[in-house]
Design a protein around this motif. Sequence first.
Motif, PDB file in Angstrom:
ATOM      1  N   PRO A 245       0.839  -1.207   0.000  1.00  0.00           N
ATOM      2  CA  PRO A 245       0.000   0.000   0.000  1.00  0.00           C
ATOM      3  C   PRO A 245       0.872   1.254   0.000  1.00  0.00           C
ATOM      4  O   PRO A 245       1.813   1.345   0.791  1.00  0.00           O
ATOM      5  N   GLY A 246       0.591   2.161  -0.922  1.00  0.00           N
ATOM      6  CA  GLY A 246       1.352   3.405  -0.996  1.00  0.00           C
ATOM      7  C   GLY A 246       2.522   3.357  -1.966  1.00  0.00           C
ATOM      8  O   GLY A 246       3.069   4.403  -2.334  1.00  0.00           O
ATOM      9  N   ASN A 247       2.922   2.166  -2.419  1.00  0.00           N
ATOM     10  CA  ASN A 247       4.029   2.063  -3.392  1.00  0.00           C
ATOM     11  C   ASN A 247       3.598   2.680  -4.732  1.00  0.00           C
ATOM     12  O   ASN A 247       2.430   2.583  -5.112  1.00  0.00           O
ATOM     13  N   PRO A 248       4.541   3.265  -5.469  1.00  0.00           N
ATOM     14  CA  PRO A 248       4.208   3.834  -6.788  1.00  0.00           C
ATOM     15  C   PRO A 248       3.679   2.753  -7.730  1.00  0.00           C
ATOM     16  O   PRO A 248       4.264   1.677  -7.824  1.00  0.00           O
ATOM     17  N   MET A 249       2.585   3.068  -8.414  1.00  0.00           N
ATOM     18  CA  MET A 249       1.972   2.094  -9.315  1.00  0.00           C
ATOM     19  C   MET A 249       1.970   2.614 -10.757  1.00  0.00           C
ATOM     20  O   MET A 249       2.361   1.921 -11.675  1.00  0.00           O
ATOM     21  N   PHE A 250       1.490   3.847 -10.943  1.00  0.00           N
ATOM     22  CA  PHE A 250       1.442   4.441 -12.286  1.00  0.00           C
ATOM     23  C   PHE A 250       2.149   5.806 -12.270  1.00  0.00           C
ATOM     24  O   PHE A 250       2.272   6.438 -11.216  1.00  0.00           O
ATOM     25  N   LEU A 251       2.590   6.213 -13.452  1.00  0.00           N
ATOM     26  CA  LEU A 251       3.147   7.553 -13.622  1.00  0.00           C
ATOM     27  C   LEU A 251       2.298   8.254 -14.678  1.00  0.00           C
ATOM     28  O   LEU A 251       2.240   7.804 -15.826  1.00  0.00           O
ATOM     29  N   TYR A 260      -0.284   2.700  -5.263  1.00  0.00           N
ATOM     30  CA  TYR A 260      -1.200   1.569  -5.069  1.00  0.00           C
ATOM     31  C   TYR A 260      -2.055   1.867  -3.851  1.00  0.00           C
ATOM     32  O   TYR A 260      -1.540   2.119  -2.762  1.00  0.00           O
ATOM     33  N   SER A 261      -3.375   1.842  -4.054  1.00  0.00           N
ATOM     34  CA  SER A 261      -4.267   2.315  -2.995  1.00  0.00           C
ATOM     35  C   SER A 261      -4.924   1.173  -2.225  1.00  0.00           C
ATOM     36  O   SER A 261      -5.776   1.416  -1.368  1.00  0.00           O
ATOM     37  N   GLY A 262      -4.544  -0.069  -2.520  1.00  0.00           N
ATOM     38  CA  GLY A 262      -5.111  -1.192  -1.770  1.00  0.00           C
ATOM     39  C   GLY A 262      -4.633  -1.182  -0.328  1.00  0.00           C
ATOM     40  O   GLY A 262      -3.755  -0.391   0.047  1.00  0.00           O
ATOM     41  N   ASP A 263      -5.196  -2.054   0.478  1.00  0.00           N
ATOM     42  CA  ASP A 263      -4.797  -2.055   1.889  1.00  0.00           C
ATOM     43  C   ASP A 263      -4.016  -3.304   2.290  1.00  0.00           C
ATOM     44  O   ASP A 263      -3.749  -3.522   3.471  1.00  0.00           O
ATOM     45  N   SER A 264      -3.643  -4.127   1.309  1.00  0.00           N
ATOM     46  CA  SER A 264      -2.787  -5.262   1.656  1.00  0.00           C
ATOM     47  C   SER A 264      -1.751  -5.487   0.555  1.00  0.00           C
ATOM     48  O   SER A 264      -1.946  -5.052  -0.590  1.00  0.00           O
ATOM     49  N   THR A 265      -0.677  -6.128   0.896  1.00  0.00           N
ATOM     50  CA  THR A 265       0.398  -6.389  -0.066  1.00  0.00           C
ATOM     51  C   THR A 265      -0.072  -7.391  -1.121  1.00  0.00           C
ATOM     52  O   THR A 265      -0.667  -8.415  -0.788  1.00  0.00           O
ATOM     53  N   ILE A 266       0.199  -7.073  -2.378  1.00  0.00           N
ATOM     54  CA  ILE A 266      -0.131  -7.996  -3.472  1.00  0.00           C
ATOM     55  C   ILE A 266       1.122  -8.218  -4.318  1.00  0.00           C
ATOM     56  O   ILE A 266       2.127  -7.524  -4.161  1.00  0.00           O
ATOM     57  N   TYR A 267       1.021  -9.180  -5.232  1.00  0.00           N
ATOM     58  CA  TYR A 267       2.160  -9.534  -6.087  1.00  0.00           C
ATOM     59  C   TYR A 267       1.707  -9.421  -7.538  1.00  0.00           C
ATOM     60  O   TYR A 267       1.052 -10.329  -8.047  1.00  0.00           O
ATOM     61  N   PRO A 268       2.047  -8.315  -8.210  1.00  0.00           N
ATOM     62  CA  PRO A 268       1.582  -8.159  -9.602  1.00  0.00           C
ATOM     63  C   PRO A 268       2.407  -8.987 -10.581  1.00  0.00           C
ATOM     64  O   PRO A 268       3.618  -9.179 -10.384  1.00  0.00           O
TER      65      PRO A 268
END
Lengths: 293, 293
Positions: A245-251, A260-268
């Motif tokens: 959550p909070g990591n850069p996702m798009f520019l 990234y606005s989710g509330d749990s860690t995911i693996y894209p």
Amino acid sequence: MDKLHRVVIVGGTHGNEMTGIYLARKFAQHHDLIQRSGFSTQVLLGNPKAIAARVRYIDQDLNRSFEYERLQNSQLASYEDLRAKQIDQMIGPSSNTPVDVIVDLHSTTANMGLTLMIDQEDRFSLQLADHIQRIHTDVNVYSTVNSGRSRDSLRSLAKFGFCVEVGPVAQGVLNAELFVKTETLVCTILDYLEQYNHNKISSLHGSFILHRYLGTIDYPKDGAGELQAMIHPQLQGKDYEPLRPGNPMFLKFSGETIPYSGDSTIYPVFINEAAYCEKGIAMCLMQKAQVSY
Amino acid sequence: MDKLHRVVIVGGTHGNEMTGIYLARKFAQHHDLIQRSGFSTQVLLGNPKAIAARVRYIDQDLNRSFEYERLQNSQLASYEDLRAKQIDQMIGPSSNTPVDVIVDLHSTTANMGLTLMIDQEDRFSLQLADHIQRIHTDVNVYSTVNSGRSRDSLRSLAKFGFCVEVGPVAQGVLNAELFVKTETLVCTILDYLEQYNHNKISSLHGSFILHRYLGTIDYPKDGAGELQAMIHPQLQGKDYEPLRPGNPMFLKFSGETIPYSGDSTIYPVFINEAAYCEKGIAMCLMQKAQVSY
């Protein structure tokens, strides 16, 4: 479970994914590489017309054309619908000798390395995946149980369908290193099936790390559907790595970062896959899980 | 030399090279980024129909459609022939106000980083290239004087044509880092042209490293034209690096290595470029030279 009798290796389900196409051609010319004593191995080029045109598909994605209802619907007559019905009659449930295992070879522009996709989490599939990962420690296992791929994909014609994805490689490009790695992986799968048929697989239980499909995320778009942002440089190429959550996702084109606005860690995974843009997919989101069998 | 009056930035000459397409769109929406006081800057999308279809071209490569004889030939009526004539009438010698400089934005699946292509080795082009390379030290300068690109490319419509190539990026993919780098490079070029118009360019002579096109090499093929080998893993991604006699060049599907059989060191670029396979090009061969102006 019964022994396995028929195995099919498929390349060129997408006509611009060269690794599978040229591996299938190599296997067809050198059948000794894929021949095993316990079962027959056949090679199939999925979409010959798309392969000739060096495009993903002619009318529609062949690898989304195998739903039971589509195969039964005589009204559907696109090139890929007709080809899907033909393949079903050759090796699928509609053939005289339906196939036990399909290994379908794909490539991706995403930095996914080697991925083994399983469509069901039964003991046979999990044990095979665990075995592969012990030998090829760089292979990630991707479960599609939540994605519907066990219903519409070419490999869904078999009792057990496996997909090998390899990347990063551009569409229309053969990468020798990835070609050799994929060839080795396919041979390991065939060796495993051979051992299985000869009752040489341990009956012990095991557990390993699996990536389970959760869903997809599209690129940010405006009201008219126009792209507003790109995959963030800090996320590009980071397939299978944790996105918190909070990591850069798009520019955004303006230079602004969308986190990234989710509330749990995911693996894209499939981050920035060229062919998925038209499907409205910027990446697939996975959960990492320890599974037991 | 006269002052420069008209500059055109082109994206999407190839419809699946996303960097240029989205940069052109950004520049069109934010004209302040490319506006300079000494000349007018216009933005052009080269091949709108190919961009909409996300393919390189519809009927033929637009960037090989600008030979004088083709533009004059009223018999030629493919989509790209018609578009070439239209662009010529908008900004080329056939327009009322022919353009002085074209900067055409391209991308490649090869690991070329940022490349500035010049089509003529006159003092103006060489000095601009030297200036760019001093500011962007990672930019390579590629001279096409031996390749005929000054006769058939879109940028050949201008008095001075420059091409920016960026890679590696798959067709159909936007890579944010390369997008930002390309944007910065275009702005540096525009700043240089502005300084030129204001007589702020030093009249001193200089010299720098240039890569000069020598020719191309095709993939090994059999009598029927079927591919027999891939780029060798030791050469893949090694654009602009020296290839010495005896170095591995191709890897046959059988596993056999084919070495480079020339007798002098060359510098390959566009190694395994997806779009060049159909042209019979596995890579372009360059000579490295110190040029003076």
